[in-house]
Motif scaffolding. Structure first.
Motif, mmCIF file in Angstrom:
data_model
loop_
_atom_site.group_PDB
_atom_site.id
_atom_site.type_symbol
_atom_site.label_atom_id
_atom_site.label_comp_id
_atom_site.label_asym_id
_atom_site.label_seq_id
_atom_site.Cartn_x
_atom_site.Cartn_y
_atom_site.Cartn_z
ATOM 1 N N TYR A 216 50.089 112.337 -22.995
ATOM 2 C CA TYR A 216 49.545 111.496 -24.059
ATOM 3 C C TYR A 216 48.415 112.245 -24.751
ATOM 4 O O TYR A 216 47.703 113.018 -24.121
ATOM 5 C CB TYR A 216 48.948 110.209 -23.480
ATOM 6 N N ARG A 331 51.653 107.936 -29.147
ATOM 7 C CA ARG A 331 51.839 106.492 -29.053
ATOM 8 C C ARG A 331 51.532 105.981 -27.649
ATOM 9 O O ARG A 331 51.655 106.721 -26.667
ATOM 10 C CB ARG A 331 53.279 106.109 -29.408
ATOM 11 N N ASN A 332 51.216 104.699 -27.563
ATOM 12 C CA ASN A 332 51.049 104.026 -26.278
ATOM 13 C C ASN A 332 52.420 103.506 -25.866
ATOM 14 O O ASN A 332 52.834 102.413 -26.254
ATOM 15 C CB ASN A 332 50.049 102.880 -26.407
ATOM 16 N N GLN A 335 52.800 100.082 -24.255
ATOM 17 C CA GLN A 335 52.772 98.999 -25.229
ATOM 18 C C GLN A 335 54.108 98.901 -25.954
ATOM 19 O O GLN A 335 54.606 97.807 -26.236
ATOM 20 C CB GLN A 335 51.634 99.235 -26.222
ATOM 21 N N HIS A 356 46.778 112.349 -19.647
ATOM 22 C CA HIS A 356 46.212 111.716 -20.841
ATOM 23 C C HIS A 356 45.093 112.605 -21.358
ATOM 24 O O HIS A 356 43.990 112.598 -20.830
ATOM 25 C CB HIS A 356 45.685 110.320 -20.495
ATOM 26 N N ASP A 499 43.400 97.666 -24.542
ATOM 27 C CA ASP A 499 44.588 98.100 -23.786
ATOM 28 C C ASP A 499 45.762 98.354 -24.730
ATOM 29 O O ASP A 499 46.489 99.328 -24.579
ATOM 30 C CB ASP A 499 44.975 97.032 -22.752
ATOM 31 N N LYS A 500 45.919 97.464 -25.693
ATOM 32 C CA LYS A 500 47.055 97.559 -26.619
ATOM 33 C C LYS A 500 47.014 98.848 -27.422
ATOM 34 O O LYS A 500 48.043 99.484 -27.654
ATOM 35 C CB LYS A 500 47.043 96.359 -27.560
ATOM 36 N N TYR A 501 45.812 99.249 -27.846
ATOM 37 C CA TYR A 501 45.705 100.426 -28.720
ATOM 38 C C TYR A 501 45.120 101.647 -28.016
ATOM 39 O O TYR A 501 44.699 102.610 -28.663
ATOM 40 C CB TYR A 501 44.886 100.066 -29.970
ATOM 41 N N GLY A 502 45.120 101.621 -26.684
ATOM 42 C CA GLY A 502 44.758 102.813 -25.917
ATOM 43 C C GLY A 502 43.321 103.246 -26.057
ATOM 44 O O GLY A 502 43.011 104.429 -26.032
#
Length: 504
Positions: A216, A331-332, A335, A356, A499-502
């Motif tokens: 990531y 991208r995550n 998610q 990451h 969390d959704k957008y890392g």
């Protein structure tokens, strides 16, 4: 609620004259009937709107002083309690002071730093920070000369260097969780960040195990560099390393690119062509921007990974796929799985080993190190750049830039500045000219050409990530206040967005 209680919430009043300093021993004595002390003397001389005090003394010693100080002056006072292992530990002092100055350096704020209270280490760190990252006016207070404005007639560039350069290789490998040597294949990854050094150790372990790896990271963070290092340190090092950008493949040619085709399989197929799985046979296949693959392609890839075979377009005979797969994405994917945009079974196939990579702005101690290394690398290729150096003011400008393009943006900026520089010293104005200033996000986002296709989810993620980070910075990572700034109903809602957008 009194002024002191309000101050303890950590709320920062923006666009004001702010005085910052440590609480010193002479200040604490003042509450017992001694001399006024540096802080009170300064507040009686210098006009400010807000006082921010850093306290390393025990609470029971500081509280009486704060109560006494409130009786002496009519100005909001905020106390921040800081735990230090030693009052002369430069690293801990730097991190504490930098954290609070970052909160206070909002546009419009006028920062002043009182140097006198505290240890010599604290005073030295104030000067480093106030002359580099957070420009401030300095004051000092003494019984002999009273309160004076201080001019520091030096040009300084300074970046915090974490303690990772003193940590042994064995210790770093312990951080990674297993015992493995660090291979020379990773020498090209230049860093002194503890987080990055631990990632290098983890990557070395993954290289030896030959498991699939998912990397990531934002654009320009070095995902392909890590992938190549893993390959070079693996038992497959003598075999091919094939890199493919999945986002750049024309949809109609995706199967041909991945699996190859036979002559006559479709219009334009004038000869047999091996796909990347065949080209990388026995070696490593690196699929960059892996999150861009459409669901139908994900299904075909999953079959290859499950069965270890594939069939070229237009062929009837299956071929064996003996490749070590490394994938990368900005991208995550977790998610994406939750949203149904990415296959869960494929995700768990590729995400056996996960790295990451942090953005450059989060790699403590690496900005100036990388700047010097990049400039040295350019000089080795072009003799006309061999004597170029970066001035202290230019280094400070580098430290203040967000580097959304990460190492790739830093490299191109250094190169432009070096080429434009007439002398041997790259000045701040040359770095300034070399920087690309992005227009406001709103104007960019609202003027995109939809007829050419856009990624609406990526746009939303970019905007959300930008304002999440901004709110967290302004609030000093106080989630409750950050949620309020963003109009979110609770800290938990903010955590869900992070969390959704890392956002870490």
């Amino acid at each position: 609620m009194g002024k002191n209680e309000a101050g303890r919430t950590g709320t920062v009043i923006i666009k004001q004259r702010v005085l910052v300093c440590w609480v010193g021993g002479n200040d604490l004595k003042a509450a017992s009937g001694g001399e006024a002390g540096p802080i009170l003397s300064t507040l009686r001389t210098v006009s400010v709107d807000n006082v921010q005090l850093l306290c390393s003394y025990p609470t029971e010693r500081v509280e009486p002083y704060l109560e006494w100080l409130h009786e002496q002056v009519d100005v909001p006072i905020t106390a921040h309690y800081v735990s230090l292992s030693s009052p002369v530990h430069f690293g801990e002092i730097y991190q504490a002071a930098s954290k609070h100055l970052k909160q206070l350096s909002a546009p419009g704020n006028k920062l002043s730093i009182l140097l006198s209270p505290g240890t010599p280490a604290m005073q030295a760190v104030w000067i480093l920070l106030g002359k580099t990252r957070y420009p401030a006016t300095f004051y000092q207070s003494s019984l002999e000369q009273g309160v004076q404005k201080v001019e520091v007639p030096f040009e300084i560039a300074a970046e915090y260097v974490p303690a990772a350069n003193t940590i042994s290789t064995d210790k770093l490998v312990q951080l990674a969780g297993l015992d493995a040597p660090v291979d020379a294949a990773f020498d090209s990854i230049v860093t002194q960040s503890e987080r990055m050094l631990a990632l290098k150790a983890q990557a070395q372990i993954l290289a030896a195990k030959q498991v699939p790896v998912l990397i990531y990271g934002e654009t320009g963070t070095g995902k392909e560099l890590f992938a190549r290092a893993i390959h070079n340190a693996s038992p497959r090092t003598a075999a091919p390393f094939v890199a493919v950008n999945c986002g750049a493949i024309v949809p109609e040619l995706i199967d041909s690119t991945l699996f190859g085709h036979k002559k006559g399989a479709f219009t334009g197929a004038i000869a047999d062509r091996p796909g990347v799985f065949q080209q990388a046979h026995g070696g490593t296949l690196f699929l960059d921007e892996f999150g861009e693959l459409t669901p139908d392609v994900q299904v075909r890839l999953l079959r290859v990974l499950q069965e270890g075979t594939f069939t070229p377009v237009g062929a009837s005979q299956e071929l064996k796929a003996d490749v070590r797969l490394i994938t990368a994405t900005h991208r995550n994917l977790m998610q994406e799985v939750a949203l149904g945009c990415f296959r869960e079974d494929l995700f768990y196939r590729i995400a056996v080993g996960v790295l990451h990579l942090p953005p450059l702005r989060e790699r403590e101690g690496d900005l100036l190190l990388l700047s010097e290394k990049l400039l040295a690398g350019m000089a080795s290729q072009d003799a006309s750049l061999s004597d170029k150096k970066i001035s202290a003011e230019a280094k400070n400008l580098i430290l203040q830039h967000p580097w959304r393009g990460n190492v790739r943006e830093l490299q191109s900026t250094i190169l432009r500045a070096a080429l434009w520089c007439q002398g041997d010293l790259i000045a701040s104005n040359e770095i300034e000219q070399a920087l690309f200033r992005l227009p406001q996000a709103a104007s960019d986002i609202l003027s995109m050409d939809v007829s050419q296709g856009i990624d609406i989810q990526e746009i939303i993620a970019e905007v959300a990530g930008h304002y999440l980070r901004k709110a967290l910075t302004i609030s000093g990572n106080n989630k409750t206040r950050a949620a309020g700034l963003l109009g979110l109903k609770s800290q938990q809602t903010l955590s869900n967005w992070m969390d959704k957008y890392g956002i870490e």
